[in-house]
Design an enzyme around this catalytic site. Structure first.
Site, PDB file in Angstrom:
ATOM      1  N   GLY A  83       0.728   3.959   1.474  1.00 55.07           N
ATOM      2  CA  GLY A  83       0.751   4.732   2.712  1.00 55.07           C
ATOM      3  C   GLY A  83      -0.233   5.881   2.717  1.00 55.07           C
ATOM      4  N   GLY A  84      -0.916   6.083   1.591  1.00 48.32           N
ATOM      5  CA  GLY A  84      -1.856   7.200   1.506  1.00 48.32           C
ATOM      6  C   GLY A  84      -2.926   7.165   2.578  1.00 48.32           C
TER       7      GLY A  84
ATOM      8  N   ASP B  21      -7.646  -7.216   0.768  1.00 58.30           N
ATOM      9  CA  ASP B  21      -6.869  -7.232   2.003  1.00 58.30           C
ATOM     10  C   ASP B  21      -7.714  -6.600   3.091  1.00 58.30           C
ATOM     11  OD1 ASP B  21      -5.515  -4.418   3.110  1.00 58.30           O
ATOM     12  OD2 ASP B  21      -6.243  -4.305   1.049  1.00 58.30           O
TER      13      ASP B  21
ATOM     14  N   HIS C 116      -6.260 -19.126  12.643  1.00 57.33           N
ATOM     15  CA  HIS C 116      -7.553 -19.708  12.262  1.00 57.33           C
ATOM     16  C   HIS C 116      -8.299 -18.793  11.296  1.00 57.33           C
ATOM     17  CE1 HIS C 116     -11.554 -21.410  12.353  1.00 57.33           C
ATOM     18  NE2 HIS C 116     -11.954 -20.152  12.455  1.00 57.33           N
TER      19      HIS C 116
ATOM     20  N   GLY D 224     -10.994   3.983  -1.167  1.00 60.98           N
ATOM     21  CA  GLY D 224     -11.980   4.898  -0.600  1.00 60.98           C
ATOM     22  C   GLY D 224     -13.327   4.284  -0.326  1.00 60.98           C
TER      23      GLY D 224
ATOM     24  N   ASP E 174       0.863  -1.168   0.000  1.00 59.96           N
ATOM     25  CA  ASP E 174       0.000   0.000   0.000  1.00 59.96           C
ATOM     26  C   ASP E 174       0.911   1.233   0.000  1.00 59.96           C
ATOM     27  OD1 ASP E 174      -1.730   2.063   0.577  1.00 59.96           O
ATOM     28  OD2 ASP E 174      -2.768   1.019   2.184  1.00 59.96           O
TER      29      ASP E 174
ATOM     30  N   ASP F 249      -2.234   8.227  -3.535  1.00 58.73           N
ATOM     31  CA  ASP F 249      -3.539   8.850  -3.747  1.00 58.73           C
ATOM     32  C   ASP F 249      -3.985   9.536  -2.468  1.00 58.73           C
ATOM     33  OD1 ASP F 249      -3.889   6.486  -2.258  1.00 58.73           O
ATOM     34  OD2 ASP F 249      -5.966   6.286  -2.923  1.00 58.73           O
TER      35      ASP F 249
END
Length: 387
Positions: free
Chosen positions: A97-98, A274, A351, A224, A95, A149
């Site tokens: 980091g935005g 994710d 699990h 978003g 990612d 972004d």
């Protein structure tokens, strides 16, 4: 931007749901796929061996913001990238980091150049720009890099949402330019995924999806969403966007979500997911199963000496049932979580990740054999139960 269409091979469809294979230099990723979140280079409470052997995770996620702050780029570059640093030989996605930067509402400032922010660790001041975020992700060495972004608040008004989307598009142009000017540092191919924004406004989502599609990237992300809007709005935005994004590239829905969210999004043509939910909820004693959810803190499990698997995996064909689920009882897990023992956090996290990976792999099988709609409907009935 280099685009190798052969890296994504569509294998089967069932309505809008897709089964495909995404090829990376660190391994093949069958989709639909769920990516365990390893924010700072580690999936919380889970060893890499368990990710590989217990649940057979095909790809994990790291976060540019957290890795940039620590261990820092000097260490990661000296180590030869995150793969070498954390011993994970399979694919990685980072990612940009935005989301993390823009969630620091009280300590960041957005401008055309980029975003200044203060570290949540020590208050030090930093600047993320489209260019240095590309450089950072080159150093991390992820197989899939995300464009920088602005993650617009879910309740933003139309004017702000449009301005935010347009800024994201201008930043994307700079990301692409920097990406094209630089090369991978460790000898393996890296992909850049741009991110669709536009908040909950259908016309903005269409504009953004068209702009992202025009970049001819090797994959596209939808950002978003799952930030407070009703689930019906999220599902509608996915439909709008996926009508436009290229059908021959992977589509990644960022930060989503519940098992029900995954099935609804798969039905609408999403390939990659994710979310921190399986590990975060697991650390709080909530187990996801194909028969409903278990709150292991509840007194009803105090003297239930059956193995976890007898309830959680009853009637389920899964070659990756975790060893702990077969060995430990529900009563023992209840004790561990109530006593705040670290082993309990580990068992629950493994699990839940095993369940999420089972869910998407079974969805894939049902897409291929043409029974996904019926299976999904039956699963949704089960997933809403409290055991």
């Amino acid at each position: 931007m280099t685009n190798d269409k052969n890296r994504f091979q569509l294998q089967s469809t069932c309505g809008n749901a897709r089964a495909a294979m995404l090829h990376t230099d660190h391994g093949d990723i069958p989709t639909p796929i769920f990516m365990p979140v390893g924010t700072a280079g580690s999936v919380k409470a889970v060893h890499q061996r368990e990710l590989r052997e217990e649940i057979d995770a095909k790809i994990i996620l790291g976060n540019t913001y957290h890795l940039y702050l620590r261990p820092g780029m000097d260490i990661l570059r000296a180590a030869g990238g995150l793969h070498k640093f954390n011993g994970w030989e399979r694919p990685l996605l980072t990612d940009s980091g935005g989301f993390q930067v823009f969630s620091l509402a009280d300590s960041r400032k957005i401008k055309e150049e980029g975003c200044t922010f203060r570290s949540h660790i020590d208050g030090s001041k930093h600047l993320f720009t489209p260019e240095n975020v590309m450089d950072i992700q080159r150093i991390i060495g992820a197989d899939i890099m995300m464009a920088f972004d602005e993650c617009c608040p879910g309740d933003a008004d139309y004017r702000y949402a449009r301005q935010s989307m347009e800024l994201t598009h201008r930043w994307l142009d700079r990301c692409v330019k920097r990406f094209d000017e630089t090369a991978p540092l460790y000898g393996h191919h890296q992909m850049l995924f741009p991110i669709v924004q536009g908040c909950q406004y259908e016309d903005l989502r269409r504009i953004s999806a068209e702009y992202i599609a025009s970049k001819n990237a090797e994959g596209c992300a939808i950002g978003g969403l799952a930030v407070g809007e009703p689930t019906e709005v999220m599902y509608r935005m996915i439909e709008v966007v996926n009508e436009i994004l290229p059908a021959d590239r992977p589509r990644y829905l960022m930060g989503v979500g519940t098992p029900q969210n995954l099935l609804e999004a798969i039905e609408r043509g999403v390939d990659m997911f994710d979310c921190v939910m399986p590990t975060r909820n697991g650390r709080n004693g909530l187990l996801f199963t194909a028969h409903g959810t278990i709150n292991i803190k509840n007194k009803k499990w105090e003297d239930c000496f059956s193995p976890i698997a007898d309830l959680a995996w009853d009637g389920i064909d899964n070659p990756h049932v975790p060893e702990a689920d077969r060995v430990y009882s529900l009563a023992y897990l209840h004790h561990l979580i109530r006593a705040e023992e670290l082993l309990g956090l580990q068992i629950c996290s493994i699990h839940n990740l095993a369940f999420y990976l089972w869910l998407v792999s079974t969805a894939r099988a049902r897409i291929i054999d043409g029974t996904f709609p019926q299976w999904k409907a039956a699963m949704l009935d089960e997933l809403g139960r409290r055991l």
